[in-house]
Design an enzyme around this catalytic site. Structure first.
Site, mmCIF file in Angstrom:
data_model
loop_
_atom_site.group_PDB
_atom_site.id
_atom_site.type_symbol
_atom_site.label_atom_id
_atom_site.label_comp_id
_atom_site.label_asym_id
_atom_site.label_seq_id
_atom_site.Cartn_x
_atom_site.Cartn_y
_atom_site.Cartn_z
ATOM 1 C CB SER A 64 -0.954 0.005 1.199
ATOM 2 O OG SER A 64 -0.246 0.004 2.430
ATOM 3 C CB CYS A 95 -4.777 -7.130 0.533
ATOM 4 S SG CYS A 95 -3.500 -7.440 1.795
ATOM 5 N NE ARG A 125 0.263 -0.264 5.873
ATOM 6 C CZ ARG A 125 1.525 -0.625 5.896
ATOM 7 N NH1 ARG A 125 2.164 -0.705 7.063
ATOM 8 N NH2 ARG A 125 2.163 -0.917 4.788
ATOM 9 C CG HIS A 219 -4.363 -11.060 -1.629
ATOM 10 N ND1 HIS A 219 -3.822 -10.011 -2.326
ATOM 11 C CD2 HIS A 219 -3.839 -10.995 -0.380
ATOM 12 C CE1 HIS A 219 -3.000 -9.332 -1.547
ATOM 13 N NE2 HIS A 219 -2.995 -9.911 -0.358
ATOM 14 C CD GLU A 221 -5.767 -9.959 -5.418
ATOM 15 O OE1 GLU A 221 -4.875 -9.305 -4.851
ATOM 16 O OE2 GLU A 221 -6.923 -10.107 -4.942
#
Length: 240
Positions: A64, A95, A125, A219, A221
């Site tokens: 990030s 995320c 985080r 995630h 993905e």
């Protein structure tokens, strides 16, 4: 025919994996939903001009701090804030994307980091620890009811954040909706927080939605399971 242009922020992280699942999801919708005659356009987004073409956006997992820094250096950070908070276009962060879309973040690196905002939450985080402590969990996601929620979804958690607090906001945004939790630690919950589709108040909050903004800690993905992508695209099409 309806057209929908969906972008994936491609500054760093798992943008190509999101694009692969978006293609799978778009094909699924086009081939199974006779009522949905939609022309999908999917693109990588690195510039303000590319962002302006988008009806919706995914901010992928990754780092990030890096995504935020590159966005600021490339001049797309303010357009992203406008896209999410002023234009109120559908935006989903996974995320690192969840971190960036949150109004506040704890455990940031020294000096903090720029956030896009849009979700009235504070995230923590790296809640589950370092990279070596990454894990997978078979999750039931009630919001996927029409996509076969009971089949279980493969949650991939890599240095993942969680929503540690729902913030009190004085703006016109709708309430934050808690979509899913992972059984575990208790979270600090403000009075009036929507508990839609959750069984109780325990566990780590790993999926939230507030108006046009969706955030997930994990995630999707990094799996071959496109159900959340299908669900999200259908949510967008249902609002048009």
């Amino acid at each position: 025919m309806m057209s929908l242009t969906v972008g994936v922020l491609a500054l760093q992280g798992g943008f190509s994996e999101h694009l692969d699942l978006l293609r799978t999801a778009a094909h699924h919708i086009s081939s199974t939903d006779a009522a949905s005659k939609t022309d999908f356009t999917l693109l990588e987004v690195r510039t303000e001009e590319q962002l302006a073409r988008c009806d919706a956006l995914i901010i992928p997992g990754g780092e990030s701090t890096t995504i935020s820094f590159v966005a600021a250096q490339s001049g797309i950070l303010e357009p992203l804030r406008d896209f999410v908070k002023v234009q109120k276009r559908p935006t989903w962060g996974t995320c690192a994307g969840l971190i960036l879309l949150s109004d506040e973040a704890n455990a940031t690196k020294k000096g903090g980091q720029e956030l896009i905002g849009g979700l009235g939450v504070r995230v923590h985080r790296n809640h589950f620890g370092r990279q070596i402590e990454s894990f997978e969990a078979n999750m039931t996601l009630p919001f996927l009811d029409d996509q076969g929620a009971q089949a279980g979804f493969p949650g991939v958690f890599i240095r993942a954040p969680v929503v540690e607090e729902i913030l009190a906001t004085n703006d016109s945004r709708p309430p934050v909706e808690v979509l899913a939790k992972l059984p575990g630690r208790l979270n600090k919950m403000k009075p009036g927080v929507s508990q839609a589709n959750t069984k109780d108040d325990s566990g780590d909050i790993i999926a939230v939605r507030q108006g046009n903004v969706l955030g997930t800690s994990f995630h999707p993905e990094l799996t071959k399971d496109a159900r959340i992508h299908v669900w999200w695209l259908k949510q967008i099409l249902g609002q048009q």
